[in-house]
Design a protein around this motif. Structure first.
Motif, PDB file in Angstrom:
ATOM      1  N   SER A 195      11.981   0.695  -7.260  1.00  0.00           N
ATOM      2  CA  SER A 195      10.760   1.407  -7.674  1.00  0.00           C
ATOM      3  C   SER A 195       9.499   0.661  -7.275  1.00  0.00           C
ATOM      4  CB  SER A 195      10.777   1.647  -9.190  1.00  0.00           C
ATOM      5  OG  SER A 195      11.932   2.334  -9.555  1.00  0.00           O
ATOM      6  N   VAL A 196       9.374   0.421  -5.975  1.00  0.00           N
ATOM      7  CA  VAL A 196       8.218  -0.322  -5.477  1.00  0.00           C
ATOM      8  C   VAL A 196       7.053   0.639  -5.272  1.00  0.00           C
ATOM      9  CG1 VAL A 196       7.345  -1.827  -3.663  1.00  0.00           C
ATOM     10  CG2 VAL A 196       9.752  -1.958  -4.342  1.00  0.00           C
ATOM     11  N   GLN A 197       5.892   0.267  -5.807  1.00  0.00           N
ATOM     12  CA  GLN A 197       4.704   1.094  -5.648  1.00  0.00           C
ATOM     13  C   GLN A 197       3.496   0.200  -5.418  1.00  0.00           C
ATOM     14  OE1 GLN A 197       4.457   4.316  -8.308  1.00  0.00           O
ATOM     15  NE2 GLN A 197       2.544   5.114  -7.483  1.00  0.00           N
ATOM     16  N   TYR A 198       2.749   0.547  -4.362  1.00  0.00           N
ATOM     17  CA  TYR A 198       1.491  -0.141  -4.063  1.00  0.00           C
ATOM     18  C   TYR A 198       0.404   0.924  -4.115  1.00  0.00           C
ATOM     19  CZ  TYR A 198      -2.097  -2.909  -1.741  1.00  0.00           C
ATOM     20  OH  TYR A 198      -3.261  -3.581  -1.442  1.00  0.00           O
ATOM     21  N   ASN A 199      -0.471   0.832  -5.108  1.00  0.00           N
ATOM     22  CA  ASN A 199      -1.373   1.943  -5.403  1.00  0.00           C
ATOM     23  C   ASN A 199      -0.534   3.217  -5.486  1.00  0.00           C
ATOM     24  OD1 ASN A 199      -3.611   0.307  -5.673  1.00  0.00           O
ATOM     25  ND2 ASN A 199      -4.212   0.514  -3.523  1.00  0.00           N
ATOM     26  N   GLN A 200      -0.777   4.195  -4.629  1.00  0.00           N
ATOM     27  CA  GLN A 200       0.057   5.404  -4.677  1.00  0.00           C
ATOM     28  C   GLN A 200       1.036   5.484  -3.516  1.00  0.00           C
ATOM     29  OE1 GLN A 200      -2.084   8.999  -5.381  1.00  0.00           O
ATOM     30  NE2 GLN A 200      -2.705   8.389  -7.437  1.00  0.00           N
ATOM     31  N   ALA A 201       1.196   4.414  -2.789  1.00  0.00           N
ATOM     32  CA  ALA A 201       2.195   4.355  -1.722  1.00  0.00           C
ATOM     33  C   ALA A 201       3.523   3.904  -2.304  1.00  0.00           C
ATOM     34  CB  ALA A 201       1.747   3.398  -0.633  1.00  0.00           C
ATOM     35  N   THR A 202       4.623   4.561  -1.882  1.00  0.00           N
ATOM     36  CA  THR A 202       5.965   4.243  -2.380  1.00  0.00           C
ATOM     37  C   THR A 202       6.864   3.948  -1.186  1.00  0.00           C
ATOM     38  OG1 THR A 202       6.454   6.620  -2.422  1.00  0.00           O
ATOM     39  CG2 THR A 202       5.674   5.628  -4.457  1.00  0.00           C
ATOM     40  N   PRO A 203       6.769   2.749  -0.609  1.00  0.00           N
ATOM     41  CA  PRO A 203       7.500   2.447   0.637  1.00  0.00           C
ATOM     42  C   PRO A 203       9.012   2.520   0.476  1.00  0.00           C
ATOM     43  CG  PRO A 203       6.465   0.478  -0.282  1.00  0.00           C
ATOM     44  CD  PRO A 203       5.925   1.628  -1.044  1.00  0.00           C
ATOM     45  N   LEU A 204       9.560   2.011  -0.623  1.00  0.00           N
ATOM     46  CA  LEU A 204      11.017   2.018  -0.773  1.00  0.00           C
ATOM     47  C   LEU A 204      11.548   3.428  -0.950  1.00  0.00           C
ATOM     48  CD1 LEU A 204      13.516   0.258  -0.913  1.00  0.00           C
ATOM     49  CD2 LEU A 204      13.180   0.068  -3.383  1.00  0.00           C
ATOM     50  N   LYS A 205      10.837   4.253  -1.692  1.00  0.00           N
ATOM     51  CA  LYS A 205      11.251   5.635  -1.882  1.00  0.00           C
ATOM     52  C   LYS A 205      11.243   6.373  -0.550  1.00  0.00           C
ATOM     53  CE  LYS A 205      10.027   9.784  -4.557  1.00  0.00           C
ATOM     54  NZ  LYS A 205       9.094  10.343  -5.566  1.00  0.00           N
ATOM     55  N   ALA A 206      10.202   6.142   0.248  1.00  0.00           N
ATOM     56  CA  ALA A 206      10.131   6.789   1.570  1.00  0.00           C
ATOM     57  C   ALA A 206      11.263   6.323   2.458  1.00  0.00           C
ATOM     58  CB  ALA A 206       8.771   6.498   2.204  1.00  0.00           C
ATOM     59  N   ALA A 207      11.614   5.042   2.386  1.00  0.00           N
ATOM     60  CA  ALA A 207      12.686   4.523   3.235  1.00  0.00           C
ATOM     61  C   ALA A 207      14.040   5.089   2.847  1.00  0.00           C
ATOM     62  CB  ALA A 207      12.701   2.996   3.159  1.00  0.00           C
ATOM     63  N   LEU A 208      14.263   5.332   1.560  1.00  0.00           N
ATOM     64  CA  LEU A 208      15.554   5.828   1.102  1.00  0.00           C
ATOM     65  C   LEU A 208      15.700   7.330   1.265  1.00  0.00           C
ATOM     66  CD1 LEU A 208      15.995   3.743  -2.182  1.00  0.00           C
ATOM     67  CD2 LEU A 208      17.246   3.451  -0.047  1.00  0.00           C
ATOM     68  N   GLN A 209      14.591   8.080   1.103  1.00  0.00           N
ATOM     69  CA  GLN A 209      14.695   9.529   1.084  1.00  0.00           C
ATOM     70  C   GLN A 209      14.280  10.186   2.398  1.00  0.00           C
ATOM     71  OE1 GLN A 209      12.463  10.921  -2.330  1.00  0.00           O
ATOM     72  NE2 GLN A 209      14.183  10.545  -3.727  1.00  0.00           N
ATOM     73  N   ASN A 210      13.503   9.510   3.201  1.00  0.00           N
ATOM     74  CA  ASN A 210      13.000  10.142   4.436  1.00  0.00           C
ATOM     75  C   ASN A 210      12.765   9.092   5.507  1.00  0.00           C
ATOM     76  OD1 ASN A 210      11.990  11.911   6.288  1.00  0.00           O
ATOM     77  ND2 ASN A 210      10.032  12.262   5.237  1.00  0.00           N
ATOM     78  N   ARG A 211      13.864   8.672   6.134  1.00  0.00           N
ATOM     79  CA  ARG A 211      13.730   7.649   7.168  1.00  0.00           C
ATOM     80  C   ARG A 211      13.129   8.189   8.457  1.00  0.00           C
ATOM     81  NH1 ARG A 211      18.511   3.107   7.010  1.00  0.00           N
ATOM     82  NH2 ARG A 211      18.554   2.822   4.746  1.00  0.00           N
TER      83      ARG A 211
END
Length: 1299
Positions: A1165-1181
């Protein structure tokens, strides 16, 4: 047994009603009683002139000055009538003085048999104030709600005409009544002897009125040789009824009933008693307060030998000797089973035997009581002399207060005088001598003296000693030296000190006395209170003891203990599980769902299913899963049970006892969205149904004890099992696997989920008596989830529309809670009316909510003003409460509005009309908008169902998102018609409520590179983007991790000009936050804790920086604040990297060294401001903004609990307490709809094929009617059990299916 109990209660109720009707309809009783009275029957406290004397106060006369008026200097006026005999008074009428501006606008009544001891007229247990006149000539008449029997009547004017003064003419209405009176002197009794040796009765009625001079004494007693008895006696001023119907056998010991009623019954006033018994059912009434109870044991008859005694229990063979303390006072109209005992005694009937001196006229008690009304200004000053003889003070008092000055007197001593004080201190009597500090001394005696009983004290100063005696205890003494031997005159101040008096002459170290005095003696001379001069007292009521037991009946709810002072009562709620002024509100949550919302894990919790309702709190198991919270109730047969040797005529029967009561079970199942209970049944040569005619060989009973023959997994009314529905029975000729009757083990396990039948209470197995027949049975626990009432709502779109419900039962207390949303300016949310009383909750303006109620003495209004408009089409919460102590109003999280109830005001709320919700009876000022979750006194109203048949109201509400978001971790709530969904796009979480943590395992070479677009590079709100100085000075970072390796780099954020921030673990495993915001200076490093976080446990980190202020949180235990160096600024971040980095242009050597090693472990559950890099990597490579290097796999990080996720990942600490699980989430997925439709079509075709095959094989057997499953909207959430069978819809309730 239940039938006979019902008959007994019915007959007893009928008997009570007939008795009341016959006594109420005896004759006309509204004759004028004052018009014929002579002049000497009128007395007054004062008169303004001879022309306004009291005998001119007759209603329709104009003699003299046209009425009675008190002296204007008289601050406690009264007008007294002597009716010449004890009469029944039913009404009173008043008007002002003729031809004047004098009348009385408010007054009170007192009555007495002796003219010395007075009793105030009460209604609803408070001293009643009557409304008087508004002019001089109009007659205002009041019929008394309960009539009084009295000789003397006293009217106390409270307020006069605003244009003139007090003036009065009056008439009293009533009649004579039959009165047979007997006077008992404490050593006498009446015996009613039966015609036969003993009498045995099934029904008894005993009625009487009594007036007692003491707090103890037997009124009625009878007993039999076999152990039956009945006793009615006074104990400490309360009536106790003891009854035993069982024989005195060893097994019957302790089986008698004892009931206590009434209080302060030794007040020299008349009290009525009635005992009605039919079999074991008893009504016990004292002064109109009735208790219903049932006698234990087996017998129904009361068997009494020889006689029934009244006034005492004489000892056989010893005349004048009694077993208990006798009654001392008067008894009137004593009736036993239709026999007038006193009338027979007066006529010297042989059935009545007199013991001692019984006279047939009621002697008057000469004692006069006074009441000290105010703890600060009441006092009574009396002169006294003391000298060589002594100074003695003796009196009796009663009070509820634990503190108070009884009296203070100054004693003369060389060289300085001293004060002797006698006071109550912590309900004990304290005598103290005060003067110079070296002469201070104290004596203590007695205990629990604030119990409302009469207590006597005796203080004697004699021979340089002072003694103190309390009641009949031994006196305690103390020496006083230097007292003057000459006769001295002094003043004794009782109850308090004059406000104008010097503190040394009358000393009061605490508060004044509030209570009653009687039998006051000074130097053995009685004090006549009626001769005390007015300047020698203040705030004292003569001739009456105004003590009141505010704890009878107890107004504390849910077992709270009632305690009282002179002016008010208190409720001790300790150990009850409830709180509030009257122990009305439960301290426990109403469901397991609330515990999940507060971050709790699975476990045993205490819940209160109906909140402030009558059900007690109970313990249940709460099992928390990702999207549901299951309430689990256990029973006493959870292990598998082997069944053999049973037949349908003698089946094996198993009865289930659950860990909560049947009332709690019903409440839980009714309020839950879904319930289920698994039946595991394995069999060998053991059938469930007879093969030939379908007769059930085994069955089970539902919660109401109704026999059920369907089995787990199938519909009610169909004798089938789950394999029939699934189409996979071992032999398709049968509807259950067991019915194939094979000599092999088969399974007919299934889930019972029809809520109206749950839980299972009993099961019977009847076919295991044949060779090799055997069954193994195991019944699962009851599982329930959801709250079907929380989203129960209705929409009001016409101002004249409303929903109506039965009248509220809210006499003593009511709590109302609801959610509303509207765009209208105003509207009534609910209203319930009485004759004069009412209760109303309304929005009076866009920002104002009013809670109004009227108990008949004027409206009370509580108002909450909101700083923002409430008609913003968002959900708002209201909770209003009213009880006998206080009323409150809460809107959202605004400050609570609270008002206390006056102690001498009516407290019963009498409502008669229907309850109107969303409108009023006048169809005006109706509410426009949505209401949901309306709960009153723990009962949730079904708005949705009622709205289906009401014009102008729709069932459901187009919006369910609350201001307290139901979506966690920053998820956005999206309104739907009958539910909501959570948009988790801009969060690092997933799932129905945005609580599912997205995690991945990293290796040493793994990294995720995420390129930020402009919206994510700085602060996101519009105002901030317009300020270039602030845009680059803020970031919020949150992540979770688990690792065994250190050093490790978790996250770095890079700008285009080589500035960065990083989150890493140092070589010792401690967390480091590194900022390089100034290229000309070294990196700033912050270490919140020295302990290692590379310990294999899951940890949460949250970083929030605004300008120079930095806040770092670790898990839920560490929170540190730092300040960065001045002038620091972070340029727009262009890239966020998780895990390993290359050296590149980074000047921070330690960061480069750690970055080359990367991160080995799990990130979540990594979040930087409103960016979610880990979620993007897991769900939409395929996202062009994401680059994954190395191996990256989805992981559970050791099954992260939702409670950890919720604790540090939400910006707000508030939880959506009380809300039910998400319903119909993600229902707009078109692809899923298509898939479900295809599945339904396929299953339907398969079922059709099975039915055709069955009909072909059984052409002689009538086919069952078709079963059409209700079409369901598709859902992304997988239901726990058979979503295609919705057994909770009312359409199935009335259907029956037969095979």
């Amino acid at each position: 047994m239940g039938f006979h109990n019902g008959i007994g209660i019915f007959l007893l109720t009928t008997l009570s009603i007939l008795t009341s009707v016959l006594s109420a309809s005896n004759y006309y009783c509204e004759e004028p009683l004052v018009a014929s009275l002579p002049s000497d029957s009128f007395q007054n406290s004062s008169k303004s002139s001879d022309r306004r004397s009291p005998h001119f106060a007759k209603l329709n006369k104009r003699d003299g000055g046209g009425g009675w008026s008190p002296n204007r200097e008289d601050h406690q006026p009264w007008l007294q009538l002597d009716l010449r005999d004890r009469l029944k008074v039913t009404a009173i009428a008043t008007k002002g003085c003729w031809g004047s501006s004098d009348w009385v606008t408010r007054y009170q009544l007192q009555y007495s048999d002796s003219g010395q001891t007075w009793r105030p007229y009460r209604q609803e247990n408070v001293v009643w104030t009557f409304a008087g006149n508004t002019d001089a000539d109009t007659v205002v008449q009041h019929k008394l709600p309960h009539s009084i029997r009295t000789r003397y009547l006293r009217l106390l004017p409270l307020e006069g005409s605003p244009r003139g003064g007090m003036g009065l003419r009056l008439e009293v209405y009533g009649c004579t009544y039959k009165s047979d009176v007997a006077d008992f002197d404490g050593r006498s009794a009446l015996l009613y002897r039966f015609n036969q040796k003993s009498t045995s009765t099934v029904k008894d009625v005993i009625s009487l009125r009594f007036r007692s001079h003491q707090a103890e004494g037997v009124l009625v007693h009878g007993e039999g040789q076999r152990g039956d008895f009945i006793t009615l006696e006074l104990q400490r001023g309360r009536l106790s009824l003891h009854l035993n119907l069982d024989d005195a056998k060893p097994q019957s010991s302790g089986r008698s009933s004892s009931v206590i009623s009434g209080s302060l019954l030794d007040d020299h006033h008349w009290h009525s008693v009635q005992i009605e018994r039919f079999n074991k059912h008893i009504n016990f009434s004292v002064d109109g307060h009735t208790q219903h109870f049932r006698s234990p044991g087996q017998e129904d008859t009361l068997e009494i030998d020889y006689e029934l005694s009244f006034g005492g229990i004489p000892l056989p063979g010893k005349p004048g000797t009694f077993l208990r303390e006798n009654f001392h006072g008067c008894i009137e109209n004593l009736n036993y089973n239709g026999v007038s005992v006193i009338d027979m005694a007066k006529r010297r009937k042989p059935q009545i035997y007199t013991v001692g001196n019984v006279t047939f006229s009621c002697s008057e008690y000469s004692s006069v009581a006074v009441t000290f009304l105010n703890s600060t200004s009441s006092f009574l000053a009396l002169p006294a002399e003391y000298g060589t003889e002594s100074l003695s003070v003796r009196l009796q008092f009663r009070t509820w207060n634990q503190e108070g000055l009884l009296f203070s007197v100054q004693l003369f001593r060389d060289p300085d005088p001293i004060n002797l004080l006698v006071q109550l201190s912590q309900a004990r009597l304290l005598l103290s001598l005060s003067g110079e500090p070296q002469h201070y001394a104290q004596l203590l005696n007695g205990q629990s003296l604030s119990d409302g009983q009469w207590h006597s004290i005796d203080v004697v100063v004699k021979s340089q000693k002072v003694s103190l005696r309390v009641d009949n205890r031994r006196p305690v003494t103390m020496e006083i030296s230097g007292l003057s031997n000459s006769v001295q005159k002094t003043t004794i101040y009782f109850g308090g000190c004059p406000l104008s008096q010097s503190s040394f002459v009358c000393e009061n170290p605490s508060r004044g006395f509030q209570g009653c005095f009687r039998l006051l003696f000074i130097n053995n001379h009685p004090v006549n209170f009626l001769q005390v001069q007015q300047e020698n007292f203040s705030q004292i009521s003569f001739d009456v003891c105004s003590i009141q037991d505010r704890c009878l009946p107890s107004l504390c709810e849910h077992g709270g203990q009632c305690m009282q002072s002179w002016e008010q009562f208190y409720c001790d709620c300790s150990g009850t599980g409830y709180t509030g002024a009257t122990c009305h509100n439960s301290i426990y949550e109403r469901s397991c769902e609330a515990f999940r919302k507060t971050g709790s894990k699975s476990g045993v919790f205490t819940i209160d299913l109906d909140g402030s309702g009558p059900l007690e709190h109970t313990q249940v198991n709460c099992t928390v899963t990702e999207d549901k919270v299951w309430t689990v109730v256990e029973h006493d047969h959870t292990r598998p049970i082997d069944v053999r040797g049973s037949t349908p005529q003698s089946p094996f029967v198993l009865i289930f006892n659950y860990t909560i009561s049947q009332y709690h079970l019903r409440s839980l199942v009714t309020s839950s969205e879904h319930c289920q209970q698994e039946v595991i049944y394995r069999c060998r040569k053991s059938r469930l149904f007879d093969t030939w005619d379908g007769t059930p060989l085994s069955w089970w009973l539902d919660r109401d004890g109704v026999k059920r023959t369907y089995w787990g997994g199938f519909l009610p009314g169909l004798q089938q099992c789950s394999c029939s529905l699934d189409g996979n029975c071992r032999d398709m000729n049968y509807f259950c696997n067991c019915d194939a009757d094979q000599d092999t083990w088969v399974n007919d396990t299934g889930m019972l989920s029809y809520k109206d039948h749950l839980p299972l209470s009993e099961i019977a197995i009847g076919d295991t008596n044949r060779t090799n027949s055997q069954a193994v049975l195991q019944i699962g626990l009851l599982h329930c989830y959801g709250d079907r009432f929380f989203w129960n709502s209705a929409s009001f779109y016409q101002e004249s529309s409303y929903l109506h419900f039965p009248t509220l039962q809210a006499e003593l207390s009511i709590d109302i809670s609801l959610f509303f949303k509207t765009s209208a300016l105003s509207g009534v949310l609910l209203e319930n009316l009485g004759v004069r009383d009412f209760i109303r909750l309304e929005i009076s303006s866009p920002s104002t909510v009013n809670f109004t109620f009227d108990l008949g003495d004027g409206p009370v209004v509580l108002t909450t003003q909101s700083p923002v408009a409430l008609n913003d089409r968002q959900w708002h919460y209201i909770r209003a409460e009213r009880n006998v102590k206080e009323a409150s109003l809460q809107v959202d999280s605004l400050p609570l509005q609270l008002t206390e109830a006056p102690s001498q005001k009516p407290y019963h709320l009498q409502l008669r009309s229907q309850l109107f919700v969303g409108g009023t009876a006048s169809r005006q000022r109706g509410f426009l908008g949505c209401l949901r979750a309306l709960t009153i006194n723990g009962v949730t109203f079904d708005l949705s169902e009622r709205a289906k048949t009401t014009p102008g109201v729709n069932s459901g509400c187009p919006g369910h998102c609350s201001s307290n978001s139901v979506c966690h971790n920053g998820g956005r709530c999206v309104e739907e018609r009958s539910g909501y969904t959570c948009d988790c796009t801009l969060t690092a979480f997933d799932g129905p409520h945005c609580t599912t943590a997205l995690a991945a395992s990293f290796e040493s070479g793994s990294s995720v590179l995420y390129t930020l677009q402009e919206p994510f590079s700085g602060i996101l709100n519009e105002e901030a983007r317009q300020s270039p100085e602030v845009t680059k000075s803020q970031e919020e970072v949150s992540l979770g991790f688990l690792t065994h390796h250190a050093p490790a780099l978790l996250l770095t954020a890079h700008t285009l000009d080589q500035r960065h921030m990083a989150v890493m673990l140092a070589s010792n495993g401690s967390l480091q936050i590194r900022y390089l915001l100034n290229q000309e200076a070294a990196a700033e490093v912050f270490s919140p804790m020295s302990a290692s976080l590379a310990d294999g446990r899951f940890h949460w980190v949250k970083i929030n920086r605004k300008g120079q202020e930095l806040l770092v949180q670790i898990d839920s235990t560490i929170s540190k604040q730092y300040r960065l160096s001045r002038g620091s600024a972070l340029s727009p971040v262009r890239m966020v990297i998780l895990g390993r980095i290359q050296g590149g242009d980074i000047d921070d050597n330690e960061l480069v060294h750690t970055g080359l090693r990367g991160f080995i472990g799990c990130l979540s559950s990594v979040q930087y401001n409103q960016a979610t890099p880990l979620k993007a990597a897991l769900q939409n490579r395929q996202n062009p903004l994401v680059t994954v290097i190395g191996r990256l796999e989805a992981s559970g990080c050791g099954m992260i609990s939702s409670s950890n996720t919720h604790t540090l990942s939400e910006d707000s600490a508030k939880s959506d307490s009380g809300k039910d699980p998400l319903k119909n989430a993600d229902q707009n997925d078109v692809a899923l709809i298509g898939g479900v439709v295809a599945a339904v079509v396929f299953i339907t075709l398969c079922a059709l094929a099975v039915i055709i095959r069955f009909l072909f094989r059984h052409r002689q057997t009538p086919a069952p009617p078709g079963i059409t499953p209700k079409t369901h909207r598709p859902s992304m959430e997988r239901p726990p059990y058979r979503p295609e069978l919705d057994l909770h819809k009312p359409q199935h309730d009335s259907k029956e299916y037969y095979i």
